[in-house]
Design a protein around this motif. Structure first.
Motif, PDB file in Angstrom:
ATOM      1  N   PRO B   8       0.824  -1.206   0.000  1.00  0.00           N
ATOM      2  CA  PRO B   8       0.000   0.000   0.000  1.00  0.00           C
ATOM      3  C   PRO B   8       0.865   1.266   0.000  1.00  0.00           C
ATOM      4  CG  PRO B   8       0.212  -0.837   2.221  1.00  0.00           C
ATOM      5  CD  PRO B   8       0.972  -1.795   1.337  1.00  0.00           C
ATOM      6  N   LYS B   9       0.251   2.399  -0.151  1.00  0.00           N
ATOM      7  CA  LYS B   9       0.964   3.667  -0.079  1.00  0.00           C
ATOM      8  C   LYS B   9       1.198   4.068   1.379  1.00  0.00           C
ATOM      9  CE  LYS B   9       1.044   8.180  -2.281  1.00  0.00           C
ATOM     10  NZ  LYS B   9       0.365   9.086  -3.215  1.00  0.00           N
ATOM     11  N   TYR B  10       0.243   3.762   2.228  1.00  0.00           N
ATOM     12  CA  TYR B  10       0.359   4.025   3.655  1.00  0.00           C
ATOM     13  C   TYR B  10       0.023   2.752   4.408  1.00  0.00           C
ATOM     14  CZ  TYR B  10       0.038   8.894   2.154  1.00  0.00           C
ATOM     15  OH  TYR B  10       0.254  10.094   1.525  1.00  0.00           O
ATOM     16  N   LEU B  11       0.753   2.530   5.493  1.00  0.00           N
ATOM     17  CA  LEU B  11       0.522   1.338   6.303  1.00  0.00           C
ATOM     18  C   LEU B  11       0.766   1.698   7.758  1.00  0.00           C
ATOM     19  CD1 LEU B  11      -0.014  -1.710   6.468  1.00  0.00           C
ATOM     20  CD2 LEU B  11       2.388  -2.095   5.898  1.00  0.00           C
ATOM     21  N   VAL B  12      -0.283   1.582   8.557  1.00  0.00           N
ATOM     22  CA  VAL B  12      -0.177   1.825   9.992  1.00  0.00           C
ATOM     23  C   VAL B  12      -0.487   0.513  10.696  1.00  0.00           C
ATOM     24  CG1 VAL B  12      -0.981   3.152  11.969  1.00  0.00           C
ATOM     25  CG2 VAL B  12      -0.915   4.216   9.691  1.00  0.00           C
ATOM     26  N   THR B  13       0.412   0.088  11.562  1.00  0.00           N
ATOM     27  CA  THR B  13       0.239  -1.206  12.188  1.00  0.00           C
ATOM     28  C   THR B  13       0.844  -1.198  13.585  1.00  0.00           C
ATOM     29  OG1 THR B  13       0.572  -3.587  11.858  1.00  0.00           O
ATOM     30  CG2 THR B  13       2.394  -2.125  11.283  1.00  0.00           C
ATOM     31  N   GLN B  14       0.462  -2.185  14.364  1.00  0.00           N
ATOM     32  CA  GLN B  14       0.959  -2.250  15.736  1.00  0.00           C
ATOM     33  C   GLN B  14       2.260  -3.037  15.810  1.00  0.00           C
ATOM     34  OE1 GLN B  14      -2.429  -3.834  17.971  1.00  0.00           O
ATOM     35  NE2 GLN B  14      -2.868  -1.764  18.708  1.00  0.00           N
ATOM     36  N   ALA B  72       9.404  -9.288 -12.356  1.00  0.00           N
ATOM     37  CA  ALA B  72       8.592  -8.065 -12.351  1.00  0.00           C
ATOM     38  C   ALA B  72       8.097  -7.705 -10.955  1.00  0.00           C
ATOM     39  CB  ALA B  72       7.397  -8.221 -13.290  1.00  0.00           C
ATOM     40  N   HIS B  73       8.326  -8.573  -9.992  1.00  0.00           N
ATOM     41  CA  HIS B  73       7.816  -8.357  -8.638  1.00  0.00           C
ATOM     42  C   HIS B  73       8.904  -8.546  -7.600  1.00  0.00           C
ATOM     43  CE1 HIS B  73       4.176  -9.338 -10.957  1.00  0.00           C
ATOM     44  NE2 HIS B  73       3.534  -8.594 -10.093  1.00  0.00           N
ATOM     45  N   LEU B  74       8.915  -7.646  -6.629  1.00  0.00           N
ATOM     46  CA  LEU B  74       9.790  -7.816  -5.472  1.00  0.00           C
ATOM     47  C   LEU B  74       9.014  -7.331  -4.256  1.00  0.00           C
ATOM     48  CD1 LEU B  74      12.503  -8.623  -4.275  1.00  0.00           C
ATOM     49  CD2 LEU B  74      13.277  -6.267  -4.616  1.00  0.00           C
ATOM     50  N   ASN B  75       8.612  -8.277  -3.431  1.00  0.00           N
ATOM     51  CA  ASN B  75       7.829  -7.952  -2.248  1.00  0.00           C
ATOM     52  C   ASN B  75       8.731  -7.935  -1.023  1.00  0.00           C
ATOM     53  OD1 ASN B  75       5.543  -8.020  -3.952  1.00  0.00           O
ATOM     54  ND2 ASN B  75       5.382 -10.237  -3.668  1.00  0.00           N
ATOM     55  N   LEU B  76       8.304  -7.174  -0.036  1.00  0.00           N
ATOM     56  CA  LEU B  76       9.068  -7.076   1.206  1.00  0.00           C
ATOM     57  C   LEU B  76       8.175  -7.490   2.359  1.00  0.00           C
ATOM     58  CD1 LEU B  76      11.769  -6.164   2.501  1.00  0.00           C
ATOM     59  CD2 LEU B  76      10.717  -3.898   2.795  1.00  0.00           C
ATOM     60  N   HIS B  77       8.575  -8.536   3.048  1.00  0.00           N
ATOM     61  CA  HIS B  77       7.810  -9.007   4.192  1.00  0.00           C
ATOM     62  C   HIS B  77       8.578  -8.665   5.466  1.00  0.00           C
ATOM     63  CE1 HIS B  77       4.680 -11.357   6.087  1.00  0.00           C
ATOM     64  NE2 HIS B  77       5.613 -11.882   6.862  1.00  0.00           N
ATOM     65  N   ILE B  78       7.864  -8.127   6.440  1.00  0.00           N
ATOM     66  CA  ILE B  78       8.508  -7.737   7.695  1.00  0.00           C
ATOM     67  C   ILE B  78       7.798  -8.436   8.845  1.00  0.00           C
ATOM     68  CG2 ILE B  78       9.400  -5.820   9.052  1.00  0.00           C
ATOM     69  CD1 ILE B  78       8.558  -3.962   6.695  1.00  0.00           C
ATOM     70  N   ASN B  79       8.555  -9.194   9.601  1.00  0.00           N
ATOM     71  CA  ASN B  79       8.005  -9.895  10.769  1.00  0.00           C
ATOM     72  C   ASN B  79       8.246  -9.089  12.043  1.00  0.00           C
ATOM     73  OD1 ASN B  79       7.144 -12.205   9.367  1.00  0.00           O
ATOM     74  ND2 ASN B  79       9.193 -13.119   9.499  1.00  0.00           N
ATOM     75  N   SER B  80       7.364  -9.301  12.988  1.00  0.00           N
ATOM     76  CA  SER B  80       7.547  -8.731  14.340  1.00  0.00           C
ATOM     77  C   SER B  80       7.954  -7.260  14.279  1.00  0.00           C
ATOM     78  CB  SER B  80       8.617  -9.521  15.113  1.00  0.00           C
ATOM     79  OG  SER B  80       8.277 -10.874  15.180  1.00  0.00           O
ATOM     80  N   LEU B  81       7.112  -6.467  13.693  1.00  0.00           N
ATOM     81  CA  LEU B  81       7.422  -5.060  13.464  1.00  0.00           C
ATOM     82  C   LEU B  81       7.783  -4.326  14.746  1.00  0.00           C
ATOM     83  CD1 LEU B  81       4.843  -4.476  10.686  1.00  0.00           C
ATOM     84  CD2 LEU B  81       7.181  -3.589  10.595  1.00  0.00           C
ATOM     85  N   GLU B  82       8.776  -3.441  14.643  1.00  0.00           N
ATOM     86  CA  GLU B  82       9.239  -2.635  15.767  1.00  0.00           C
ATOM     87  C   GLU B  82       9.044  -1.153  15.438  1.00  0.00           C
ATOM     88  OE1 GLU B  82      13.316  -3.684  16.379  1.00  0.00           O
ATOM     89  OE2 GLU B  82      12.860  -5.780  16.903  1.00  0.00           O
ATOM     90  N   LEU B  83       9.050  -0.337  16.496  1.00  0.00           N
ATOM     91  CA  LEU B  83       8.854   1.101  16.298  1.00  0.00           C
ATOM     92  C   LEU B  83       9.895   1.677  15.326  1.00  0.00           C
ATOM     93  CD1 LEU B  83       8.100   2.288  19.953  1.00  0.00           C
ATOM     94  CD2 LEU B  83       6.462   1.975  18.087  1.00  0.00           C
TER      95      LEU B  83
END
Lengths: 114, 115
Positions: B8-14, B72-83
């Motif tokens: 997405p363009k914006y992503l807000v998550t805990q 044509a695609h490169l995705n980024l996955h982030i686990n256990s997000l931190e501040l």
């Protein structure tokens, strides 16, 4: 470690005058330098580049000067136009094994005042 | 026709959540990158893929995992997000490795905010 530095976070210039954006680098291995321009909420777009074997490259209103001995480059915009108001990133690249890594400076925000 | 598009363009998550950012390019390029623009506005390379093969992997926590299902695609996955992961993430692509005179095209960025 900041290998590419842009010490002026912002610059204001009157329309029609010259804008000079400066960039310094520390790594003498850099062999190509680029300038990217970024508008708010958009990705950076390529503006102009220069090889380390040259000292000047010109493209319309934009000219980049390279001083290798001083490890310094500058972007000149003349005449400046309000549409030039954006953040300008200086970047540098060098070959490392089989690929290039492009390193960016922190950017300089240019405001061209009508 | 957007050349490099990120969602997405914006992503807000805990904190602690796992999230993904997707990137697609329709330029026929074979090299794609992820850059992070931190609070000091530096654009720092994270990863680069050439023809689905990882070629640059900077010092990035292994909570970050890029995935390239095709060139044509490169995705980024982030686990256990931190501040500290809060930043703007830019995807880019180029034809071949980003060799001086080769222009790289950037997506519009994804602003990730971890609360």
């Amino acid at each position: 470690d900041q290998q590419v530095k842009q010490n002026s976070p912002s610059l204001s210039v009157q329309e029609g005058r010259i804008s000079i954006l400066n960039c310094d680098y520390t790594n003498s291995m850099f062999d190509y330098f680029l300038w990217y321009k970024k508008y708010p909420a958009e990705g950076p777009t390529f503006l102009i580049s220069i090889s380390s074997i040259k000292d000047k490259n010109e493209d319309g209103r934009f000219t980049v000067f390279l001083n290798k001995s001083a490890k310094h480059l500058s972007l000149h915009i003349v005449p400046s136009q309000p549409g030039d108001s954006a953040v300008y990133f200086c970047a540098a690249s060098h070959k490392k094994t089989s690929y290039d890594k492009v390193i960016f400076g922190p950017g300089t925000s240019l405001s061209v005042i009508p | 026709d957007t050349a490099v598009s990120q969602t997405p363009k914006y992503l807000v998550t805990q904190m602690g959540n796992d999230k993904s950012i997707k990137c697609e390019q329709n330029l026929g390029h074979d090299t794609m990158y992820w850059y992070k623009q931190d609070s000091k506005k530096f654009l720092k390379i994270m990863f680069s893929y050439n023809n689905k093969e990882l070629i640059i992997n900077e010092t990035v926590p292994n909570r970050f995992s890029p995935k390239s299902p095709d060139k044509a695609h490169l995705n980024l996955h982030i686990n256990s997000l931190e501040l500290g992961d809060s930043a703007v993430y830019f995807c880019a692509s180029s034809l071949g490795s980003w060799v001086g005179n080769t222009e790289a095209f950037f997506g519009q960025g994804t602003r990730l905010t971890v609360v």
